[in-house]
Write a protein that holds these residues in place. Structure first.
Motif, PDB file in Angstrom:
ATOM      1  N   UNK A  45       0.806  -1.205   0.000  1.00  0.00           N
ATOM      2  CA  UNK A  45       0.000   0.000   0.000  1.00  0.00           C
ATOM      3  C   UNK A  45       0.842   1.259   0.000  1.00  0.00           C
ATOM      4  N   UNK A  46       0.238   2.402   0.365  1.00  0.00           N
ATOM      5  CA  UNK A  46       0.905   3.707   0.256  1.00  0.00           C
ATOM      6  C   UNK A  46       2.215   3.770   1.040  1.00  0.00           C
ATOM      7  N   UNK A  47       3.218   4.395   0.419  1.00  0.00           N
ATOM      8  CA  UNK A  47       4.518   4.524   1.086  1.00  0.00           C
ATOM      9  C   UNK A  47       4.408   5.254   2.413  1.00  0.00           C
ATOM     10  N   UNK A  48       3.558   6.294   2.456  1.00  0.00           N
ATOM     11  CA  UNK A  48       3.479   7.089   3.677  1.00  0.00           C
ATOM     12  C   UNK A  48       2.897   6.279   4.835  1.00  0.00           C
ATOM     13  N   UNK A  49       2.051   5.307   4.522  1.00  0.00           N
ATOM     14  CA  UNK A  49       1.495   4.457   5.569  1.00  0.00           C
ATOM     15  C   UNK A  49       2.554   3.465   6.054  1.00  0.00           C
ATOM     16  N   UNK A  50       3.297   2.888   5.128  1.00  0.00           N
ATOM     17  CA  UNK A  50       4.378   1.980   5.512  1.00  0.00           C
ATOM     18  C   UNK A  50       5.423   2.716   6.347  1.00  0.00           C
ATOM     19  N   UNK A  51       5.771   3.937   5.950  1.00  0.00           N
ATOM     20  CA  UNK A  51       6.762   4.704   6.704  1.00  0.00           C
ATOM     21  C   UNK A  51       6.241   5.083   8.082  1.00  0.00           C
ATOM     22  N   UNK A  52       4.937   5.256   8.218  1.00  0.00           N
ATOM     23  CA  UNK A  52       4.364   5.543   9.534  1.00  0.00           C
ATOM     24  C   UNK A  52       4.577   4.358  10.471  1.00  0.00           C
ATOM     25  N   UNK A  53       4.490   3.137   9.929  1.00  0.00           N
ATOM     26  CA  UNK A  53       4.753   1.949  10.749  1.00  0.00           C
ATOM     27  C   UNK A  53       6.220   1.889  11.149  1.00  0.00           C
ATOM     28  N   UNK A  54       7.115   2.191  10.205  1.00  0.00           N
ATOM     29  CA  UNK A  54       8.551   2.193  10.511  1.00  0.00           C
ATOM     30  C   UNK A  54       8.852   3.235  11.590  1.00  0.00           C
ATOM     31  N   UNK A  55       8.243   4.394  11.451  1.00  0.00           N
ATOM     32  CA  UNK A  55       8.466   5.465  12.427  1.00  0.00           C
ATOM     33  C   UNK A  55       7.986   5.041  13.815  1.00  0.00           C
ATOM     34  N   UNK A  56       6.835   4.373  13.868  1.00  0.00           N
ATOM     35  CA  UNK A  56       6.313   3.906  15.156  1.00  0.00           C
ATOM     36  C   UNK A  56       7.257   2.888  15.794  1.00  0.00           C
ATOM     37  N   UNK A  57       7.800   1.986  14.985  1.00  0.00           N
ATOM     38  CA  UNK A  57       8.761   1.007  15.490  1.00  0.00           C
ATOM     39  C   UNK A  57       9.991   1.693  16.065  1.00  0.00           C
ATOM     40  N   UNK A  58      10.524   2.637  15.311  1.00  0.00           N
ATOM     41  CA  UNK A  58      11.761   3.308  15.743  1.00  0.00           C
ATOM     42  C   UNK A  58      11.548   4.172  16.966  1.00  0.00           C
ATOM     43  N   UNK A  59      10.353   4.778  17.069  1.00  0.00           N
ATOM     44  CA  UNK A  59      10.070   5.664  18.194  1.00  0.00           C
ATOM     45  C   UNK A  59       9.579   4.912  19.421  1.00  0.00           C
TER      46      UNK A  59
END
Length: 392
Positions: free
Chosen positions: A42-56
């Protein structure tokens, strides 16, 4: 051991047809148009939101039992914005491990052994298993194919006749898997009137809510008169955002119903998908243009596959929604969907699903086969090329 290991409620349910056919696709190198999962993310911005949540560090530990507040608020906002349905995110929204858990938890919570559940046949295979686990009794009301319009329709008289004093709830699914039927406003109004008249609950699986084609609309039954307090609405991120592996679903309902469903859900997975919940909260706030583009893209793919199947000799039932198109194999000289689907990978290098697995009375679905079109256009075009070997 002297007795069967699997309890009698589940004895009729072995390995799912989806596992069998996906394994067959892998071993034969076939194009898998059986299971309904996209072949792109799906959308890159949604995937990156998951990555950001993991990192944070958001959601890496147990999230709150009902789901993170950000997602529950986003779900409530979505229901209000899209359908004018107000829900309190703190009391009327529950996050689940996909729609499948939401269905299981709802049925386990709301059924007593012996209660009857009306479901629109053919139906997704987990419905039958979840009703069985809850000790309920399935009462199928069959959507029947119209050979002239090449659509499937609900017989409202048959639905009314199916209700007895033992009926507890109607398990609804629109847009409908596997037929692609989208119930009309008038049909849903009749179902709502029946539910109110006979004091029935409705559990409604609306995971394909954003996949309605040809200018049609999805109408949540919770919005009809008298239904707000008796309806459990189930949604999911997987089909809408093409992240089916995240398994993020939800329930919206009146507080008493959510409390009941949560009582069962907490002893199934308790919680799940912590970081992905943050990402789905952002996904639900994407602009309308995203949902419009998704629908238009899948509508084109539906047309590509439907046309190719027709040219290959299938009778095609044009879906009004979902990921799937149902076909009749009798024009090809075939009548057994199981045998046809098990032979198809060797014959053509394509995998499909026999619709009979979605029926209590499998003879009803024997000559029908389901294909998924949630794949890249070039994959669908290659599948069509291979399937044309079947043309009489």
């Amino acid at each position: 051991m002297g007795r069967p290991l699997l309890n009698r409620r589940l004895s009729a349910f072995g390995t799912t047809i989806f596992a069998e056919m996906s394994a067959l696709a892998a071993t034969t190198g076939s194009i898998n148009l059986g299971q309904g999962f996209p072949d792109t993310d799906g959308p890159d911005e949604v995937r990156e939101a998951a990555v950001r949540a993991l990192r944070d560090g958001h959601g890496n530990q147990y999230p709150p039992g009902p789901g993170i507040p950000e997602l529950r608020t986003a779900i409530a906002e979505h229901q209000q914005r899209r359908y004018g349905l107000p829900y309190d995110p703190d009391r009327e929204v529950l996050v689940t491990a996909g729609a499948t858990e939401a269905i299981a938890a709802s049925l386990l919570a709301l059924l007593e052994p012996g209660d009857e559940v009306i479901a629109l046949e053919p139906y997704y295979d987990s419905y039958a298993a979840c009703i069985a686990m809850a000790g309920g009794t399935r009462v199928p009301v069959t959507l029947r194919p119209d050979p002239e319009s090449l659509t499937y329709r609900l017989d409202l008289d048959e639905l009314r006749a199916a209700v007895t004093d033992r009926t507890r709830l109607i398990l609804l699914n629109s847009p409908h898997n596997p037929t692609g039927t989208v119930l009309t406003r008038d049909e849903l109004a009749a179902v709502a009137e029946l539910a109110c008249e006979r004091d029935l609950l409705v559990v409604t699986d609306e995971v394909y809510e954003h996949l309605v084609f040809d200018g049609g609309e999805h109408h949540p039954i919770a919005g009809f008169p008298g239904m707000r307090e008796r309806t459990v609405t189930i949604g999911s991120a997987g089909k809408t955002f093409s992240f089916t592996g995240w398994k993020v679903g939800w329930v919206t309902a009146a507080p008493e119903l959510v409390t009941a469903v949560r009582s069962a859900k907490q002893f199934l997975t308790y919680v799940s998908a912590g970081p992905f919940q943050y990402a789905v909260a952002e996904a639900l706030r994407l602009p309308d243009s995203y949902f419009d583009a998704l629908r238009e893209d899948l509508g084109v793919k539906r047309d590509v596959l439907s046309a190719g199947l027709a040219e290959s000799g299938f009778r095609v039932f044009r879906p009004s929604g979902t990921y799937f198109v149902t076909t009749d194999i009798r024009p090809l000289g075939e009548s057994d969907g199981f045998a046809f689907c098990r032979a198809l990978p060797e014959r053509c290098g394509v995998v499909a699903i026999p619709n009979a697995v979605f029926y209590d009375h499998q003879d009803e679905g024997a000559p029908f086969v389901r294909f998924a079109f949630c794949k890249r256009t070039e994959v669908l075009e290659e599948a069509v090329t291979r399937l044309k070997q079947l043309a009489p």
